[in-house]
Design an enzyme around this catalytic site. Structure first.
Site, mmCIF file in Angstrom:
data_model
loop_
_atom_site.group_PDB
_atom_site.id
_atom_site.type_symbol
_atom_site.label_atom_id
_atom_site.label_comp_id
_atom_site.label_asym_id
_atom_site.label_seq_id
_atom_site.Cartn_x
_atom_site.Cartn_y
_atom_site.Cartn_z
ATOM 1 C CG ASP A 205 -1.772 1.209 1.366
ATOM 2 O OD1 ASP A 205 -2.399 1.591 0.362
ATOM 3 O OD2 ASP A 205 -1.814 1.788 2.472
ATOM 4 C CG ASP B 106 -1.379 7.729 0.698
ATOM 5 O OD1 ASP B 106 -0.270 8.002 0.211
ATOM 6 O OD2 ASP B 106 -2.455 8.115 0.187
#
Length: 182
Positions: free
Chosen positions: A7, A9
């Site tokens: 991922d 953020d």
């Protein structure tokens, strides 16, 4: 070459409930850039799967996202590594798309772009939706305590019993390269 899906953020860069809208707001988590480069140099394919609903909401433009991703790629390359693919969902949550995590569309885009299966790969995220997207394609879930990781762990979802938990991307990378996880 083993695939690792990250991922963005909260795993690679600092997260914000107000969205990361510009290069100025995109701040790497200490050790994350080096960790990506280490994974790449060790022979892993590194891909990113990121929801970017700020595009669909009109908070920033595609040119802003491209600038952030170019900077990320440049930072990793400066450390001697590479990122093989970045898949992002530009849609707002109510758009009804198939790519917004926890759905598996971004993982499928990565599989198609790289010609590999996500089954058995590691998916590193800081939210339950990250892990759900990966597990739906047979990926092994890894939760980091950066970003929303602490809040995610506190939810106590049964899926978390399958996950390996690390302080951050750097500690996961160190364990993986030392063959101490899974």
């Amino acid at each position: 070459m083993a695939l690792i899906i990250l991922d963005r953020d909260g795993v690679i860069n600092q997260d914000s409930d107000d969205f990361i809208k510009s290069l100025e707001e995109w701040i790497p988590i200490p050790g994350s850039i080096e960790a990506i480069a280490r994974l790449s140099r060790a022979g892993h394919q590194v891909a990113i799967a990121t929801n970017q609903s700020g595009l669909g909401r009109g908070y920033f433009q595609l040119s802003d996202l491209d600038e952030m991703h170019r900077y990320l790629l440049d930072l990793v390359e400066a450390q001697g590594g590479s990122i093989d693919h970045i898949a992002y969902c530009p849609h707002a949550p109510d758009a009804g798309c198939g790519c917004r995590k926890p759905l598996a569309g971004l993982i499928e885009q990565i599989e198609s772009a790289l010609g590999v299966s996500a089954k058995g790969c590691y998916l590193v995220g800081d939210s339950l939706r990250d892990l759900q997207a990966g597990v739906s394609k047979g990926a092994l879930p890894v939760l980091v305590m950066t970003g929303k990781g602490v809040r995610t762990l506190a939810k106590g979802d049964p899926l978390l019993k399958q996950a390996r938990i690390y302080d951050n991307l750097d500690s996961f990378t160190s364990a993986l390269l030392a063959k101490e996880c899974f």
